[in-house]
Design a protein around this motif. Structure first.
Motif, PDB file in Angstrom:
ATOM      1  N   ALA A 182       6.134  -1.295 -12.557  1.00  0.00           N
ATOM      2  CA  ALA A 182       5.646  -1.571 -11.201  1.00  0.00           C
ATOM      3  C   ALA A 182       4.926  -0.346 -10.640  1.00  0.00           C
ATOM      4  N   LEU A 183       5.495   0.839 -10.820  1.00  0.00           N
ATOM      5  CA  LEU A 183       4.851   2.069 -10.334  1.00  0.00           C
ATOM      6  C   LEU A 183       3.545   2.353 -11.067  1.00  0.00           C
ATOM      7  N   GLN A 184       3.567   2.144 -12.371  1.00  0.00           N
ATOM      8  CA  GLN A 184       2.364   2.358 -13.180  1.00  0.00           C
ATOM      9  C   GLN A 184       1.234   1.447 -12.697  1.00  0.00           C
ATOM     10  N   ARG A 185       1.537   0.190 -12.483  1.00  0.00           N
ATOM     11  CA  ARG A 185       0.524  -0.751 -11.986  1.00  0.00           C
ATOM     12  C   ARG A 185       0.085  -0.388 -10.570  1.00  0.00           C
ATOM     13  N   PHE A 186       1.030   0.019  -9.748  1.00  0.00           N
ATOM     14  CA  PHE A 186       0.708   0.410  -8.380  1.00  0.00           C
ATOM     15  C   PHE A 186      -0.347   1.521  -8.374  1.00  0.00           C
ATOM     16  N   HIS A 187      -0.195   2.509  -9.243  1.00  0.00           N
ATOM     17  CA  HIS A 187      -1.081   3.677  -9.249  1.00  0.00           C
ATOM     18  C   HIS A 187      -2.310   3.525 -10.135  1.00  0.00           C
ATOM     19  N   TYR A 188      -2.435   2.431 -10.894  1.00  0.00           N
ATOM     20  CA  TYR A 188      -3.582   2.259 -11.778  1.00  0.00           C
ATOM     21  C   TYR A 188      -4.879   2.203 -10.966  1.00  0.00           C
ATOM     22  N   LYS A 189      -5.828   3.034 -11.314  1.00  0.00           N
ATOM     23  CA  LYS A 189      -7.139   3.176 -10.662  1.00  0.00           C
ATOM     24  C   LYS A 189      -7.030   3.597  -9.201  1.00  0.00           C
ATOM     25  N   GLU A 190      -6.499   2.744  -8.360  1.00  0.00           N
ATOM     26  CA  GLU A 190      -6.302   3.095  -6.951  1.00  0.00           C
ATOM     27  C   GLU A 190      -4.950   2.537  -6.521  1.00  0.00           C
ATOM     28  N   PRO A 191      -4.233   3.253  -5.644  1.00  0.00           N
ATOM     29  CA  PRO A 191      -2.898   2.793  -5.245  1.00  0.00           C
ATOM     30  C   PRO A 191      -2.925   1.413  -4.589  1.00  0.00           C
ATOM     31  N   SER A 217       0.815  -1.217   0.000  1.00  0.00           N
ATOM     32  CA  SER A 217       0.000   0.000   0.000  1.00  0.00           C
ATOM     33  C   SER A 217       0.849   1.267   0.000  1.00  0.00           C
ATOM     34  N   ASP A 218       2.160   1.104   0.076  1.00  0.00           N
ATOM     35  CA  ASP A 218       3.080   2.241   0.062  1.00  0.00           C
ATOM     36  C   ASP A 218       4.067   2.024  -1.080  1.00  0.00           C
ATOM     37  N   GLU A 219       4.111   2.969  -2.012  1.00  0.00           N
ATOM     38  CA  GLU A 219       4.984   2.783  -3.179  1.00  0.00           C
ATOM     39  C   GLU A 219       6.451   2.668  -2.790  1.00  0.00           C
ATOM     40  N   ALA A 220       6.854   3.170  -1.630  1.00  0.00           N
ATOM     41  CA  ALA A 220       8.242   3.038  -1.181  1.00  0.00           C
ATOM     42  C   ALA A 220       8.625   1.564  -0.990  1.00  0.00           C
ATOM     43  N   GLU A 221       7.643   0.718  -0.694  1.00  0.00           N
ATOM     44  CA  GLU A 221       7.926  -0.706  -0.517  1.00  0.00           C
ATOM     45  C   GLU A 221       8.390  -1.358  -1.823  1.00  0.00           C
ATOM     46  N   LEU A 222       7.963  -0.808  -2.958  1.00  0.00           N
ATOM     47  CA  LEU A 222       8.392  -1.351  -4.250  1.00  0.00           C
ATOM     48  C   LEU A 222       9.914  -1.269  -4.405  1.00  0.00           C
ATOM     49  N   GLU A 223      10.498  -0.195  -3.928  1.00  0.00           N
ATOM     50  CA  GLU A 223      11.961  -0.024  -3.992  1.00  0.00           C
ATOM     51  C   GLU A 223      12.665  -1.161  -3.256  1.00  0.00           C
ATOM     52  N   ALA A 224      12.153  -1.521  -2.092  1.00  0.00           N
ATOM     53  CA  ALA A 224      12.761  -2.593  -1.301  1.00  0.00           C
ATOM     54  C   ALA A 224      12.632  -3.956  -1.983  1.00  0.00           C
ATOM     55  N   LEU A 225      11.666  -4.092  -2.890  1.00  0.00           N
ATOM     56  CA  LEU A 225      11.424  -5.378  -3.570  1.00  0.00           C
ATOM     57  C   LEU A 225      12.110  -5.479  -4.926  1.00  0.00           C
ATOM     58  N   ARG A 226      12.778  -4.413  -5.363  1.00  0.00           N
ATOM     59  CA  ARG A 226      13.472  -4.426  -6.657  1.00  0.00           C
ATOM     60  C   ARG A 226      14.456  -5.596  -6.694  1.00  0.00           C
ATOM     61  N   GLY A 227      14.452  -6.306  -7.805  1.00  0.00           N
ATOM     62  CA  GLY A 227      15.328  -7.465  -7.964  1.00  0.00           C
ATOM     63  C   GLY A 227      14.663  -8.774  -7.579  1.00  0.00           C
ATOM     64  N   ARG A 228      13.563  -8.702  -6.844  1.00  0.00           N
ATOM     65  CA  ARG A 228      12.833  -9.918  -6.482  1.00  0.00           C
ATOM     66  C   ARG A 228      11.679 -10.190  -7.441  1.00  0.00           C
ATOM     67  N   HIS A 229      11.270  -9.176  -8.214  1.00  0.00           N
ATOM     68  CA  HIS A 229      10.194  -9.341  -9.194  1.00  0.00           C
ATOM     69  C   HIS A 229      10.719  -8.990 -10.582  1.00  0.00           C
ATOM     70  N   ALA A 230       9.932  -9.309 -11.592  1.00  0.00           N
ATOM     71  CA  ALA A 230      10.394  -9.200 -12.976  1.00  0.00           C
ATOM     72  C   ALA A 230      10.011  -7.902 -13.682  1.00  0.00           C
ATOM     73  N   LEU A 231       9.282  -7.025 -13.026  1.00  0.00           N
ATOM     74  CA  LEU A 231       8.832  -5.807 -13.693  1.00  0.00           C
ATOM     75  C   LEU A 231       9.854  -4.682 -13.598  1.00  0.00           C
ATOM     76  N   SER A 232       9.851  -3.811 -14.617  1.00  0.00           N
ATOM     77  CA  SER A 232      10.686  -2.615 -14.553  1.00  0.00           C
ATOM     78  C   SER A 232      10.143  -1.705 -13.454  1.00  0.00           C
ATOM     79  N   ASP A 233      10.963  -0.804 -12.969  1.00  0.00           N
ATOM     80  CA  ASP A 233      10.511   0.143 -11.942  1.00  0.00           C
ATOM     81  C   ASP A 233       9.314   0.940 -12.445  1.00  0.00           C
ATOM     82  N   GLU A 234       9.380   1.386 -13.701  1.00  0.00           N
ATOM     83  CA  GLU A 234       8.300   2.191 -14.281  1.00  0.00           C
ATOM     84  C   GLU A 234       6.993   1.407 -14.348  1.00  0.00           C
TER      85      GLU A 234
END
Length: 181
Positions: A122-131, A103-120
């Motif tokens: 992941a952020l785009q999906r995070f903010h789509y419709k509702e965070p 629920s906090d986009e800052a958590e995505l930074e901590a997960l970088r390298g563990r998932h396959a999506l680009s930073d952009e």
């Protein structure tokens, strides 16, 4: 990092659920390059929202909406060869280790390298419709060669979960994960 070579899947019977994911993400999971799936949801999800409904599932490799630019830089050159026409590829089987809502986009930074999506992406999906996004940490098991089944209209559409004929998990080998935690 533990040595999973002597582990066996918890489910030695047949598994009737598949999780649809980009083929490149499936390959990254099955190669041990990532151990986390990020999911927002598909158009045909219940009430338009993803729910982590299953704790064991086959990965169903798809190319629907897959674009190399949406992948993490370390995966961009590794788009897999598609299966023959009329065939669906199931490259691995997963056991969910942990599921949580980001629920906090800052958590995505901590997960970088563990998932396959680009930073952009992941952020785009995070903010789509509702965070927010779902994170699913998985242990992956692989067959000697990807399982291939006949495609069916019931596998189509923008949804995460599909029902399969029961496919056995006996004999699958644990994938060694190369992801720092």
């Amino acid at each position: 990092m533990s040595d999973p070579s002597n582990e066996t899947p918890l489910e030695a019977e047949a598994c009737t659920v598949a999780f649809k994911e980009w083929a490149a993400v499936c390959d990254a999971l099955c190669d041990g390059k990532v151990d986390l799936i990020l999911r927002k949801g598909g158009i045909h999800e219940r009430r338009g929202k993803f729910r982590p409904e299953h704790d064991r599932f086959w990965l169903m490799a798809t190319r629907f909406h897959q674009d190399a630019a949406d992948l993490a830089p370390f995966l961009r050159g590794s788009l897999p060869t598609p299966p023959p026409e009329g065939v669906v590829r199931l490259p691995g089987w997963c056991q969910v280790r942990k599921t949580w809502r980001i629920s906090d986009e800052a958590e995505l930074e901590a997960l970088r390298g563990r998932h396959a999506l680009s930073d952009e992406t992941a952020l785009q999906r995070f903010h789509y419709k509702e965070p927010g996004l779902w994170a699913i940490a998985v242990k992956v098991w692989g067959p000697e060669a990807p399982v291939e089944i006949a495609d069916s209209p019931q596998y189509g559409g923008c949804r995460s979960w599909v029902e399969l004929p029961g496919l056995p998990t006996a004999g699958l080998q644990a994938v060694q994960t190369h992801v720092p935690h």
